[in-house]
Design an enzyme around this catalytic site. Structure first.
Site, PDB file in Angstrom:
ATOM      1  N   GLU A  61       0.375  -1.179  -0.139  1.00 50.00           N
ATOM      2  CA  GLU A  61       0.395   0.148  -0.030  1.00 50.00           C
ATOM      3  C   GLU A  61       1.242   0.772  -0.258  1.00 50.00           C
ATOM      4  O   GLU A  61       0.861   2.523  -0.676  1.00 50.00           O
ATOM      5  CB  GLU A  61      -1.115  -0.058   1.593  1.00 50.00           C
ATOM      6  N   ASP A  83       4.265  -4.254  -5.840  1.00 45.79           N
ATOM      7  CA  ASP A  83       3.916  -5.709  -5.677  1.00 45.79           C
ATOM      8  C   ASP A  83       5.882  -5.707  -5.689  1.00 45.79           C
ATOM      9  O   ASP A  83       6.366  -5.769  -4.059  1.00 45.79           O
ATOM     10  CB  ASP A  83       4.204  -6.587  -6.671  1.00 45.79           C
TER      11      ASP A  83
HETATM   12 ZN   LIG Z   1      -2.202  -2.610  -4.795  1.00 44.06          ZN
END
Ligand SMILES: [Zn+2]
Length: 410
Positions: free
Chosen positions: A277, A358
């Site tokens: 996030e 990611d």
């Molecule tokens: Zn995301």
């Protein structure tokens, strides 16, 4: 464009959208059950895979019935001129134009909500219940509905009032004037969503001191991300499905973790989810996403302005005279294919951003716990591990699980 051809165009666009959505859904559900991929062998059994397929089939069938029902109703409304009939009927009460438009939208809103209520109820209390996801009670379900109504009347009604007033008073210039209003509104919602709106539906408590908080703070410091607002939300009140999100920007940003997420994952996985996030923030995805949404609203308003004062659309929908509300309804229908194309672009961008976030988590923390968190989340929610590529292309805002794992585990 003549009244007749506009009417055909409306029907054509409606049929086209329906066929595209249903075809993609069908292709997706027809995709065969794969064997369990090696990377998921510790998480997923073949029988769990079959259960997930059954869940997707049931959802497909449900959406097919609900979607077909709403498609047929809309088709009837267009071909029979019922939107126009309602508008003419409201007009007979002698309201002033602004109030007439508001009453019309009120009727359409309440009518469509009543029609969709049994479907919402079934999805929650039959399908989600059957697969063990539903945690909501009938009481919470209806109190959510009522709060949602009040919020729509206050916020949506207020915005609609400004919108219609500008159309009636300012002529074609309304589009950029309302655009400014919409931008201010979008920024405010983003800033105050967790402070004002979310507490109406959920309880937020600051994350308690302990190992998790310590780890999160330690990580946030290592990437120079000031973080002092971490909240736990009682998501378990409604569903066992877990989630985490950020809201607000600048000094008002907050992290919200669902209590269901805390229950299902060890601290390292939670830090990894958070790192992902934070990656969205660091890579400026939030700001760009907001900008894209602002441009999209601007385009829509600009196109609406080219079209809203034409009488023929009102006639095509069965009206007896020019009517702002009928033209808005007509425009929303004609805009649907454009909106679908814009949506495909936005989803493509969003999937790219997910990979980037990611990668950020992998670089600044670790890839393995994020991969493990994704596996648990995906298996627990019975999500589809081999979606049809076309379905992904059009509808997925996140890349399919296996594609994310491949990059994380590389
Ligand atoms: Zn995301």
């Amino acid at each position: 464009m003549s009244v007749e051809s506009l009417k055909y165009l409306l029907v054509g666009v409606l049929v086209f959208g329906y066929l595209v959505r249903k075809t993609l859904g069908y292709l997706n559900v027809k995709n065969p059950i794969p064997r369990v991929p090696d990377t998921l062998s510790e998480y997923l059994s073949y029988s769990k895979l079959q259960e997930s397929k059954a869940y997707q089939r049931e959802n497909f069938l449900f959406k097919f019935i609900a979607g077909t029902f709403s498609f047929l109703i809309t088709l009837l409304f267009i071909t029979q001129g019922w939107f126009g009939a309602i508008d003419t009927w409201v007009g007979e009460f002698g309201f002033q134009p602004l109030l007439k438009s508001l009453v019309f939208f009120g009727i359409v809103f309440v009518g469509s909500d009543i029609l969709s209520l049994p479907f919402d109820y079934y999805a929650t209390f039959v399908i989600e219940e059957k697969y063990g996801f539903n945690k909501t009670t009938v009481k919470t379900f209806f109190s959510d509905k009522i709060k949602g109504y009040l919020l729509s009347i206050l916020v949506g009604g207020g915005l609609l009032l400004v919108f219609l007033w500008l159309i009636h008073q300012m002529g074609k210039d309304f589009w950029w004037q309302f655009w400014l209003v919409a931008i201010v509104f979008m920024v405010l919602v983003n800033l105050f969503y967790t402070a004002w709106i979310l507490p109406l539906f959920n309880k937020l408590t600051p994350l308690a001191d302990g190992e998790l908080k310590h780890k999160i703070m330690h990580y946030a410091k290592s990437v120079k991300f000031p973080l002092d607002n971490i909240f736990v939300m009682d998501g378990s009140k409604r569903s066992s499905k877990a989630n985490a999100f950020f809201s607000g920007f600048g000094r008002r940003k907050k992290v919200v973790l669902y209590d269901t997420l805390l229950e299902q994952h060890p601290p390292d996985e939670l830090v990894a989810v958070l790192a992902h996030e934070i990656g969205h923030y660091k890579k400026k995805h939030i700001v760009w996403g907001m900008l894209a949404a602002v441009l999209q609203v601007g385009l829509m308003l600009f196109l609406l302005a080219q079209f809203i004062f034409s009488e023929n659309m009102s006639f095509a929908l069965g009206g007896k005279a020019w009517s702002a509300e009928l033209n808005i309804i007509g425009f929303t229908m004609l805009f649907a294919p454009i909106s679908m194309i814009l949506g495909i672009g936005m989803n493509w961008l969003s999937r790219k951003n997910e990979f980037e976030a990611d990668a950020f988590a992998k670089q600044t923390f670790e890839g393995k716990p994020l991969a493990e968190a994704l596996k648990t989340l995906s298996v627990k929610t019975l999500s589809n591990i081999n979606p049809h590529p076309w379905y992904v292309f059009v509808n997925y805002s996140h890349p399919p699980l296996l594609e994310r794992l491949e990059r994380l585990e590389k």
